[in-house]
Design a protein around this motif. Structure first.
Motif, PDB file in Angstrom:
ATOM      1  N   TRP A   1      -4.592  -8.412 -18.494  1.00 21.53           N
ATOM      2  CA  TRP A   1      -4.039  -8.398 -17.150  1.00 21.53           C
ATOM      3  C   TRP A   1      -2.758  -9.222 -17.038  1.00 21.53           C
ATOM      4  O   TRP A   1      -1.800  -8.793 -16.401  1.00 21.53           O
ATOM      5  N   ASP A   2      -2.719 -10.394 -17.647  1.00 19.73           N
ATOM      6  CA  ASP A   2      -1.533 -11.251 -17.535  1.00 19.73           C
ATOM      7  C   ASP A   2      -0.282 -10.542 -18.054  1.00 19.73           C
ATOM      8  O   ASP A   2       0.789 -10.608 -17.435  1.00 19.73           O
ATOM      9  N   THR A   3      -0.425  -9.855 -19.168  1.00 23.99           N
ATOM     10  CA  THR A   3       0.720  -9.131 -19.740  1.00 23.99           C
ATOM     11  C   THR A   3       1.139  -7.978 -18.847  1.00 23.99           C
ATOM     12  O   THR A   3       2.332  -7.785 -18.557  1.00 23.99           O
ATOM     13  N   LEU A   4       0.163  -7.190 -18.400  1.00 29.67           N
ATOM     14  CA  LEU A   4       0.473  -6.043 -17.556  1.00 29.67           C
ATOM     15  C   LEU A   4       1.098  -6.475 -16.242  1.00 29.67           C
ATOM     16  O   LEU A   4       2.107  -5.903 -15.799  1.00 29.67           O
ATOM     17  N   ALA A   5       0.527  -7.496 -15.610  1.00 30.56           N
ATOM     18  CA  ALA A   5       1.047  -7.963 -14.324  1.00 30.56           C
ATOM     19  C   ALA A   5       2.474  -8.485 -14.457  1.00 30.56           C
ATOM     20  O   ALA A   5       3.330  -8.225 -13.589  1.00 30.56           O
ATOM     21  N   LYS A   6       2.747  -9.206 -15.537  1.00 31.44           N
ATOM     22  CA  LYS A   6       4.098  -9.706 -15.784  1.00 31.44           C
ATOM     23  C   LYS A   6       5.085  -8.545 -15.920  1.00 31.44           C
ATOM     24  O   LYS A   6       6.189  -8.566 -15.356  1.00 31.44           O
ATOM     25  N   ASP A   7       4.688  -7.502 -16.659  1.00 33.66           N
ATOM     26  CA  ASP A   7       5.554  -6.339 -16.849  1.00 33.66           C
ATOM     27  C   ASP A   7       5.778  -5.590 -15.543  1.00 33.66           C
ATOM     28  O   ASP A   7       6.883  -5.100 -15.270  1.00 33.66           O
ATOM     29  N   LEU A   8       4.744  -5.480 -14.731  1.00 27.16           N
ATOM     30  CA  LEU A   8       4.883  -4.773 -13.459  1.00 27.16           C
ATOM     31  C   LEU A   8       5.752  -5.555 -12.476  1.00 27.16           C
ATOM     32  O   LEU A   8       6.545  -4.961 -11.728  1.00 27.16           O
ATOM     33  N   ASP A   9       5.620  -6.869 -12.463  1.00 25.38           N
ATOM     34  CA  ASP A   9       6.499  -7.689 -11.615  1.00 25.38           C
ATOM     35  C   ASP A   9       7.953  -7.533 -12.033  1.00 25.38           C
ATOM     36  O   ASP A   9       8.858  -7.440 -11.192  1.00 25.38           O
ATOM     37  N   ALA A  10       8.194  -7.501 -13.353  1.00 25.38           N
ATOM     38  CA  ALA A  10       9.560  -7.319 -13.851  1.00 25.38           C
ATOM     39  C   ALA A  10      10.100  -5.947 -13.435  1.00 25.38           C
ATOM     40  O   ALA A  10      11.274  -5.805 -13.069  1.00 25.38           O
ATOM     41  N   ALA A  11       9.235  -4.931 -13.483  1.00 19.15           N
ATOM     42  CA  ALA A  11       9.647  -3.587 -13.078  1.00 19.15           C
ATOM     43  C   ALA A  11       9.954  -3.542 -11.584  1.00 19.15           C
ATOM     44  O   ALA A  11      10.882  -2.847 -11.152  1.00 19.15           O
ATOM     45  N   TRP A  12       9.179  -4.274 -10.791  1.00 14.81           N
ATOM     46  CA  TRP A  12       9.441  -4.336  -9.341  1.00 14.81           C
ATOM     47  C   TRP A  12      10.835  -4.917  -9.091  1.00 14.81           C
ATOM     48  O   TRP A  12      11.604  -4.384  -8.280  1.00 14.81           O
ATOM     49  N   ASP A  13      11.144  -6.009  -9.787  1.00 12.61           N
ATOM     50  CA  ASP A  13      12.449  -6.645  -9.604  1.00 12.61           C
ATOM     51  C   ASP A  13      13.593  -5.742 -10.062  1.00 12.61           C
ATOM     52  O   ASP A  13      14.643  -5.682  -9.421  1.00 12.61           O
ATOM     53  N   ARG A  14      13.383  -5.032 -11.172  1.00 15.42           N
ATOM     54  CA  ARG A  14      14.409  -4.100 -11.642  1.00 15.42           C
ATOM     55  C   ARG A  14      14.635  -2.987 -10.629  1.00 15.42           C
ATOM     56  O   ARG A  14      15.774  -2.593 -10.362  1.00 15.42           O
ATOM     57  N   ALA A  15      13.547  -2.485 -10.075  1.00  9.06           N
ATOM     58  CA  ALA A  15      13.647  -1.405  -9.099  1.00  9.06           C
ATOM     59  C   ALA A  15      14.419  -1.858  -7.861  1.00  9.06           C
ATOM     60  O   ALA A  15      15.254  -1.117  -7.322  1.00  9.06           O
ATOM     61  N   LYS A  16      14.177  -3.082  -7.435  1.00  7.14           N
ATOM     62  CA  LYS A  16      14.886  -3.624  -6.282  1.00  7.14           C
ATOM     63  C   LYS A  16      16.370  -3.779  -6.584  1.00  7.14           C
ATOM     64  O   LYS A  16      17.231  -3.448  -5.761  1.00  7.14           O
ATOM     65  N   GLU A  17      16.682  -4.254  -7.800  1.00  6.51           N
ATOM     66  CA  GLU A  17      18.082  -4.433  -8.194  1.00  6.51           C
ATOM     67  C   GLU A  17      18.828  -3.099  -8.287  1.00  6.51           C
ATOM     68  O   GLU A  17      19.975  -2.980  -7.866  1.00  6.51           O
ATOM     69  N   VAL A  18      18.148  -2.111  -8.848  1.00  3.15           N
ATOM     70  CA  VAL A  18      18.752  -0.780  -8.979  1.00  3.15           C
ATOM     71  C   VAL A  18      19.062  -0.200  -7.603  1.00  3.15           C
ATOM     72  O   VAL A  18      20.141   0.356  -7.378  1.00  3.15           O
ATOM     73  N   GLU A  19      18.125  -0.353  -6.681  1.00  7.88           N
ATOM     74  CA  GLU A  19      18.344   0.157  -5.323  1.00  7.88           C
ATOM     75  C   GLU A  19      19.526  -0.567  -4.663  1.00  7.88           C
ATOM     76  O   GLU A  19      20.381   0.058  -4.021  1.00  7.88           O
ATOM     77  N   ALA A  20      19.587  -1.883  -4.836  1.00  7.67           N
ATOM     78  CA  ALA A  20      20.637  -2.664  -4.200  1.00  7.67           C
ATOM     79  C   ALA A  20      22.014  -2.335  -4.778  1.00  7.67           C
ATOM     80  O   ALA A  20      23.018  -2.350  -4.062  1.00  7.67           O
ATOM     81  N   SER A  21      22.052  -2.014  -6.076  1.00  4.72           N
ATOM     82  CA  SER A  21      23.326  -1.745  -6.729  1.00  4.72           C
ATOM     83  C   SER A  21      23.792  -0.319  -6.531  1.00  4.72           C
ATOM     84  O   SER A  21      24.930   0.036  -6.828  1.00  4.72           O
ATOM     85  N   GLY A  22      22.872   0.535  -6.041  1.00  2.40           N
ATOM     86  CA  GLY A  22      23.237   1.929  -5.804  1.00  2.40           C
ATOM     87  C   GLY A  22      23.311   2.754  -7.066  1.00  2.40           C
ATOM     88  O   GLY A  22      23.932   3.822  -7.083  1.00  2.40           O
ATOM     89  N   GLN A  23      22.689   2.288  -8.147  1.00  2.00           N
ATOM     90  CA  GLN A  23      22.737   3.025  -9.402  1.00  2.00           C
ATOM     91  C   GLN A  23      21.789   4.217  -9.355  1.00  2.00           C
ATOM     92  O   GLN A  23      20.824   4.225  -8.644  1.00  2.00           O
TER      93      GLN A  23
END
Length: 432
Positions: free
Chosen positions: A410-432
Motif C-alpha cells: 500500500w505505501d508504494t502504491l499510495a505514493k505513486d498515486l499521490d505523485a500521479a495526482w500532482d502530475r495531473a494537476k500540473e498538466v491541467e494548470a500548464s494547459g498541456q
C-alpha cells in the motif's frame, strides 16, 4: 487536462494516416427545429459511438431511423467501437483534419476539439443536474449532452442467496459472513476476473466512490489544496482493501485469468456467483443470458453502518459535437431529436437505463426499483472516476491490479498515486 489529441498531432502528421470518410459536406443552414427540413442538400453525419452493446446499438439505430425519416436530406453513419479504438481514430483524424461530426463523449477528448453547446434550447428538455454533473470537468461550458443516468454497483443473484439461506448483506460484518458461507459450499461470492481487467476495475470505482467521495464530497478540492493525501487517508486504503480481500479474494481466484466480461456476466445470470460489481451497461448482457434471473442491485457495505453504503449514480452516455464538424447545424438538429421524449423512451426501453429526458420514466427492469430507492433516500454519490483528471485515472488503471494481486504494497502504491495526482494537476494548470 491532458491534451492527448494535440500532443499526438505532430507525430501523426509524419506518418501515413488512414482516414475514414468524414464530414465531407457543407454545413447545413436554416432552422434547427424538430419538424424536419425541406432542404435538398444531402448531408452525411459521421457518428463515432462507444456503445458496443447490442441493445444500445439497436436503440441508436431506431433513433437514427426516425430522425432520418423526418430529415430526408440527412443521413447518420453510426460507427461503434471501443474506447481505445475511438482514441486512436480521433488522433489520426485530428492529424488529417478530418474530424467526425458526432461522438459519444469521453473525458480524454480535449475541450478544444469539442463544440460548446451552452445555450442550445433543447438542453432544457434534459435534467439540469445531469447536464451539470456530465460537465463537471469544465468551467462554464457544456461539451457533453447526457442522455442517460448510469450506475456502478453490485448486482446480486437473489436465488443464490435464498437457496443457501442467506440474506442480502447490509453491513460489512454481514458481507463477511455471507462470503464465508458461500466459500464453505464452494460457491464464489463474486464474479470477477483478470482476463479483462475492466471486470476487476469497475467494482474498485464503486468502492472508492463510497469510501472517499461518499464520506467527503470535497475530497478532490482538499487534495488539490494539500490538506489530504491518498497515502494518509484511510478511505482510499479501505477501498483497495475491500477490493482485494472481498471482490477478488472471494472470487474464483484459480480461474481468474480465464474469466472476462462475458464470462462474469454469465456467472451472475446463471447463479454461479452471488455478487458482481459492474455498471449499468452490464445489465443488458446479463439479461441476454438470464432474462428471468432474479437480480437485485446494491451498494457494497463499507462498514457496519448501513447508511454509509452509497450507490454511484452518474450521467453515463453523453453525446458531443466536434468543433471542426463541417455539418454542425445538422449535428445540432440530431441532438435536438435525441433530447426529445420520443428518442428518450426509445433509448431507455432498449438500453435499459434511466433517461435524462424530462418526463421519460420507463420501468425498464425490476432493478430500477433498487436504484430509485437509493436515490430517493439520498444514499448515492455522483462522484466516481469521471470527475478525476485523466493523468491520475490512467495511473490508477495501470496499477490497481498490482495491489489486488499482491504485487505491490500500500505505501508504494499510495505514493505513486499521490505523485500521479500532482502530475495531473500540473498538466491541467500548464494547459498541456
Amino acid at each position: 487536462m491532458k491534451k492527448w489529441l494535440f500532443a499526438l498531432v505532430v507525430v501523426m502528421m509524419s506518418v501515413t494516416v488512414l482516414t475514414a470518410c468524414g464530414g465531407n459536406n457543407n454545413a447545413q443552414s436554416g432552422n434547427t427545429n424538430n419538424q424536419g427540413t425541406d432542404s435538398t442538400e444531402k448531408i452525411k453525419l459521421e457518428f463515432l459511438s462507444l456503445k458496443q452493446e447490442q441493445a444500445s446499438q439497436a436503440a441508436f439505430k431506431e433513433i437514427i431511423k426516425r430522425f432520418e425519416s423526418a430529415n430526408t436530406n440527412i443521413t447518420v453513419d453510426l460507427q461503434s467501437m471501443n474506447a481505445d479504438q475511438l482514441k486512436t481514430t480521433l488522433r489520426a483524424r485530428a492529424a488529417s483534419d478530418e474530424m467526425p461530426d458526432l461522438v459519444t463523449w469521453m473525458k480524454e477528448i480535449d475541450p478544444e476539439y469539442l463544440l460548446d453547446l451552452k445555450g442550445e434550447s433543447y438542453l432544457s428538455n434534459l435534467n439540469a443536474e445531469s447536464i451539470e454533473a456530465a460537465n463537471a470537468l469544465y468551467n462554464d461550458e457544456v461539451y457533453a449532452m447526457p442522455i442517460d443516468n448510469g450506475y456502478i454497483g453490485f448486482y446480486y443473484n437473489k436465488t443464490v442467496l435464498a437457496d443457501n439461506n442467506l440474506e442480502v448483506p447490509t453491513t460489512l460484518t454481514e458481507m463477511k459472513q455471507v462470503a464465508e458461507a458461500l466459500k464453505a459450499k464452494g460457491i464464489p461470492a463474486f464474479a470477477t476476473g483478470s482476463k479483462d481487467l475492466s471486470v476487476a476495475y469497475m467494482p474498485l470505482i464503486a468502492l472508492f466512490s463510497e469510501t472517499v467521495f461518499g464520506r467527503n464530497v470535497n475530497w478532490s478540492a482538499e487534495r488539490d489544496a494539500g490538506d489530504v493525501s491518498i497515502a494518509t487517508d484511510e478511505s482510499w486504503k479501505l477501498a483497495f482493501d475491500l477490493h482485494k480481500d472481498y471482490v477478488y479474494g472471494y472470487s474464483d481466484t484459480n480461474a481468474s485469468f480465464n474469466i472476462g466480461y462475458d464470462d462474469a456476466n454469465a456467472m451472475l445470470a446463471q447463479g454461479k456467483a452471488a455478487f458482481y460489481g459492474n455498471g449499468s451497461w452490464a445489465l443488458e448482457p446479463i439479461r441476454q443470458v438470464g432474462p428471468d434471473a432474479d437480480i437485485g442491485l446494491m451498494a457494497f457495505p463499507i462498514s457496519d453502518n448501513p447508511e454509509e453504503s452509497k450507490l454511484l449514480v452518474f450521467p453515463d452516455t453523453s453525446l458531443s459535437i466536434m468543433k471542426d464538424s463541417k455539418n454542425a447545424d445538422a449535428a445540432k438538429k440530431f441532438l435536438e431529436f435525441v433530447a426529445s421524449q420520443e428518442a428518450g423512451e426509445i433509448w431507455s426501453e432498449n438500453a435499459k437505463v434511466s433517461s435524462t429526458v424530462n418526463g421519460v420514466n420507463v420501468d425498464y427492469d425490476p432493478i430500477a426499483a433498487d436504484i430509485n430507492q437509493y436515490i430517493s433516500s439520498g444514499q448515492f454519490t455522483p462522484y466516481g472516476d469521471r470527475v478525476l483528471r485523466s493523468v491520475f485515472t490512467d495511473k490508477l488503471w495501470e496499477d490497481f491490479s498490482k495491489y489486488m494481486l499482491d504485487r505491490t504494497d500500500w505505501d508504494t502504491l499510495a505514493k505513486d498515486l499521490d505523485a500521479a495526482w500532482d502530475r495531473a494537476k500540473e498538466v491541467e494548470a500548464s494547459g498541456q
